[in-house]
Design a protein around this motif. Structure first.
Motif, PDB file in Angstrom:
ATOM      1  N   LYS A  92      46.532  28.699  -9.002  1.00 29.07           N
ATOM      2  CA  LYS A  92      46.776  28.452  -7.584  1.00 29.07           C
ATOM      3  C   LYS A  92      46.181  27.127  -7.101  1.00 29.07           C
ATOM      4  O   LYS A  92      46.381  26.750  -5.939  1.00 29.07           O
ATOM      5  N   VAL A  93      45.469  26.425  -7.979  1.00 29.78           N
ATOM      6  CA  VAL A  93      44.841  25.147  -7.613  1.00 29.78           C
ATOM      7  C   VAL A  93      45.775  23.999  -7.975  1.00 29.78           C
ATOM      8  O   VAL A  93      46.245  23.907  -9.114  1.00 29.78           O
ATOM      9  N   SER A  94      46.060  23.124  -7.009  1.00 29.31           N
ATOM     10  CA  SER A  94      46.914  21.955  -7.224  1.00 29.31           C
ATOM     11  C   SER A  94      46.186  20.702  -6.749  1.00 29.31           C
ATOM     12  O   SER A  94      45.294  20.767  -5.890  1.00 29.31           O
ATOM     13  N   HIS A  95      46.587  19.558  -7.317  1.00 26.58           N
ATOM     14  CA  HIS A  95      45.992  18.277  -6.929  1.00 26.58           C
ATOM     15  C   HIS A  95      47.007  17.366  -6.251  1.00 26.58           C
ATOM     16  O   HIS A  95      46.790  16.156  -6.124  1.00 26.58           O
ATOM     17  N   GLY A  96      48.110  17.945  -5.819  1.00 23.42           N
ATOM     18  CA  GLY A  96      49.113  17.168  -5.114  1.00 23.42           C
ATOM     19  C   GLY A  96      50.143  18.084  -4.497  1.00 23.42           C
ATOM     20  O   GLY A  96      50.354  19.218  -4.956  1.00 23.42           O
ATOM     21  N   LEU A  97      50.782  17.593  -3.427  1.00 23.83           N
ATOM     22  CA  LEU A  97      51.803  18.376  -2.732  1.00 23.83           C
ATOM     23  C   LEU A  97      53.072  17.538  -2.627  1.00 23.83           C
ATOM     24  O   LEU A  97      53.050  16.432  -2.078  1.00 23.83           O
ATOM     25  N   LEU A  98      54.167  18.060  -3.156  1.00 17.25           N
ATOM     26  CA  LEU A  98      55.447  17.362  -3.075  1.00 17.25           C
ATOM     27  C   LEU A  98      56.310  17.889  -1.938  1.00 17.25           C
ATOM     28  O   LEU A  98      56.965  17.116  -1.248  1.00 17.25           O
TER      29      LEU A  98
END
Length: 755
Positions: free
Chosen positions: A330-336
């Motif tokens: 559930k951890v992301s380093h960016g949002l598209l």
């Protein structure tokens, strides 16, 4: 009722109304300056006085306080007018467009990289963007520490052009530009002229220019789609840029695009010209040299090339928090695409523009509960428009902002925050579905260093020192002296005519040549009107209401000064050195006053604002030295210094901004009494806290220095306000001069009054 009494009463009302408006305007100006100074002090306390990459440096000896730089800056809060001159308030918000530098009419602003002589995160390059010590290896785009799209495009074109020249020299014959696609797509076994790593704006521009020059090349991109850093921006993010020109495509109209618009444009250009872009080739390193050729290694293959251009970008790998649970899905380093997240409990971590834009985008989706966590107390690094959007969202309770907080752990259904409140740390658990860590990225310095790119500041050519250039008075006086001398020589050459009384001149043989209505005299009159018209065009060029953008504002300012002086000299000769009591004579004298007031405004008025801002800088430096630093380990001394800074700052605020000119004069002795009272109070508190004698004396000395600088700055500001009347006089005299010139032309054409 007497009409004279009524008119007198009307005059009194008008005068009082004007005085009231001026007083209100003055108070508003002081409040605006106070806010600007406070914002600058806050930025300095947070280490944000300068941007990480580019920032403006202002030469106060030249700044006229016209405010053009503030008006053209795309980011609010970077530059403001304080004491009638531009100052850097929050340099961290500077995006490096350098519009202020181009538009400054007197060349008082330089946009430069910060601390270039000491930094070890900026590659050492030649003027042609070639790595020093690694011939044939070039860098372009954001990796060079210059972050604008236009700059990246220009650099990519420059690199391809230089490679084209070297390839042509190797072959001893010019390279023929390709008229169509390559006969076959390049492959790892083929030795190409140029290998371009990265398909962002720099890599795309380099590829297009290589195609135009007929080079054999390949472009490697780690992602499947081109676009580089821009492709990773959130959906519908507004991408600001200057007008750019892409090789083989031409100028790109417009100055702002959404991410999707820009990506669509670049994709269509690449497809139209059938660029050999290979996606999914993640760069690993470069080996070899210009003589024997380079080998570019990716995770999939090895490519051979005579020259290499690294257009990698600067963000590199995402910055990690280094906490438990960061590896969860559930951890992301960016949002598209924020639209893909709805009815979710989301935590966004970070305090930069990316974090704020991510939180705002997610908060706009239905059903989302968004929390933004930031380790500092204030968002001072973000762009002004993001600041406004964030404040509006918090006010509308669209998202929750938790400052002075850090993520301690991430669990499958919760996150654990450590929040500082009132000097204590409390743990807070939040129900959570998704976490976005937007803490920036790690620049690929290590990878570039292994490839032969040096970051040693000692190898870097020392940048030109940015020093005060002075007002340019000597050069201006020299030019004015030369023009006046030429006019004097002309008068002396024709003294046999100009030396005669006006009534006798018609009998002289040169009368038809030199009199105002014929020959040279008439030509000089026409030249005077033309020069006045050209002089006034400067106001049109400077005004944001008009679209006139021909030429630099600095050139227009020089023209404004030169045409003013030349117009006066031509008018004197046009009037045959004997102006009369006519509209033409009055126009001549108003022009003379206009030139005089302009000279005062240009060269002498700037001294007082410069002195006031110099005192402001001394004040800021003294307050910063009073404040506690990490070098002070004693908690008691840190608390004492913080207390001392707050007391002195409060005293200064009361005396510098909250009073008028007359009250400051009357309160001069009172301010000294207040200072002594504050110093006695601090002395007692320092003794009670057992602060060392040396530290106590140093703190009190800084307090006295800060107070003295504040008083001097306040009185300089009062003097500046008085001198500012010269500017209004200059403007009204200019309006009067224009009316008189028009009246003179009317009488000349319709009544033949030019004799």
């Amino acid at each position: 009722m007497s009409w004279s009494i009524l008119l007198g009463l009307v005059g009194i009302v008008g005068a009082l109304g004007l005085a009231l408006l001026l007083a209100a305007a003055r108070r508003s100006e002081l409040r605006r300056m106070e806010r600007s100074v406070q914002e600058r002090d806050r930025a300095q306390r947070h280490g944000l006085a300068q941007a990480q990459l580019q920032h403006p440096v202002i030469d106060l000896s030249r700044c006229l306080g016209c405010g053009t730089c503030v008006a053209v800056c795309p980011e609010k809060g970077v530059l403001e007018l304080v004491h009638g001159q531009a100052v850097v308030v929050n340099g961290a918000r500077c995006v490096g467009i350098a519009e202020c530098e181009r538009e400054c009419p007197v060349g008082a602003i330089t946009v430069t990289l910060t601390n270039l002589e000491k930094r070890n995160d900026v590659p050492v390059l030649t003027e042609g963007f070639e790595a020093v010590g690694k011939p044939g290896l070039f860098l372009a785009g954001e990796v060079t520490a210059l972050a604008l799209i236009k700059t990246a495009v220009d650099q990519g074109r420059t690199v391809a052009g230089e490679v084209g020249r070297r390839i042509a020299a190797r072959r001893a014959t010019p390279v023929e530009p390709l008229t169509g696609p390559p006969k076959r797509a390049p492959d790892p076994e083929q030795v190409v002229d140029l290998c371009i790593v990265g398909a962002g704006p720099a890599g795309l521009s380099c590829s297009l220019e290589a195609k135009r020059l007929g080079l054999s090349f390949v472009t490697l991109e780690s992602e499947k789609a081109l676009g580089g850093t821009v492709a990773k921006y959130p959906r519908l993010k507004l991408v600001l840029s200057q007008p750019i020109e892409m090789p083989l495509h031409g100028k790109v109209a417009g100055t702002s695009f959404t991410k999707e618009e820009l990506m669509e444009l670049w994709t269509s250009i690449a497809a139209e010209h059938q660029l050999p872009i290979r996606g999914g080739e993640r760069f690993v390193g470069v080996e070899g040299n210009e003589k024997d050729g380079f080998v570019v290694a990716t995770e999939k293959s090895r490519w051979h090339a005579r020259y290499v251009c690294l257009a990698l970008g600067r963000r590199g790998a995402p910055q990690r928090l280094g906490i438990a649970g960061e590896e969860l899905p559930k951890v992301s380093h960016g949002l598209l695409d924020a639209h893909a997240y709805q009815n979710r409990r989301i935590l966004v971590v970070g305090g930069g523009d990316s974090a704020v834009e991510t939180a705002l985008g997610l908060a706009e989706q239905p059903g989302n509960e968004v929390t933004l966590s930031y380790r500092r107390e204030e968002f001072v690094r973000i762009k002004s428009r993001n600041q406004e959007r964030l404040e509006a969202a918090v006010k509308q309770q669209a998202l929750d902002v938790v400052v002075k907080s850090e993520v301690v752990a991430i669990e499958p259904t919760e996150v654990l925050l450590a929040v500082e409140s009132g000097g204590t740390i409390e743990r807070r658990r939040l129900k959570n579905d998704d976490v976005f860590v937007m803490a920036g990225g790690t620049a690929p310095i290590e990878m570039l260093a292994k490839s032969g790119v040096s970051f040693d500041a000692k190898l870097r050519t020392p940048p030109p020192r940015i020093e005060e250039q002075g007002t340019g008075l000597v050069r201006a006086l020299a030019a004015a002296f030369a023009a006046a001398l030429a006019a004097l020589v002309f008068v002396l050459w024709n003294y046999d005519y100009y030396g005669l009384p006006v009534g006798i001149r018609p009998t002289h043989e040169k009368h038809d040549l030199l009199r105002p209505g014929m020959g040279i005299g008439l030509a000089l009159g026409v030249a005077t009107v033309a020069l006045v018209g050209l002089n006034l065009l400067y106001l049109v060029r400077r005004s944001p209401r008009f679209r006139l953008r021909f030429g630099s504002l600095r050139a227009w300012m020089t023209s404004h000064v030169a045409t003013g002086i030349l117009a006066l000299l031509c008018a004197l000769l046009h009037g045959a050195m004997a102006p009369r009591e006519t509209t033409g004579g009055h126009a001549l004298w108003s022009l003379a006053v206009l030139v005089a007031t302009g000279a005062i405004g240009r060269y002498f008025y700037s001294y007082v604002p410069r002195a006031a801002n110099g005192r402001e800088l001394e004040l800021a430096e003294a307050l910063q030295q009073i404040a506690p630093t990490d070098a002070i380990s004693d908690p008691a001394e840190r608390k004492f210094r913080s207390r001392a800074r707050d007391e002195v700052a409060a005293l200064i605020e009361r005396r510098q901004w909250k009073s008028s000119f007359f009250t400051r004069l009357l309160a001069l002795l009172g301010s000294q009494r207040d200072l002594h009272h504050t110093l006695r109070l601090l002395t007692r508190e320092g003794a009670a806290a057992k602060i060392g004698a040396t530290a106590l004396r140093g703190t009190l000395a800084l307090a006295r220095r800060a107070h003295r600088s504040a008083l001097i700055a306040a009185h300089y500001e009062d003097l500046r306000a008085l001198l500012n009347s010269w500017r209004f006089l200059h403007r009204w005299v200019a309006a009067l001069m224009v009316l008189l010139v028009l009246a003179h032309l009317y009488s000349a054409f319709f009544y033949g009054s030019i004799v």
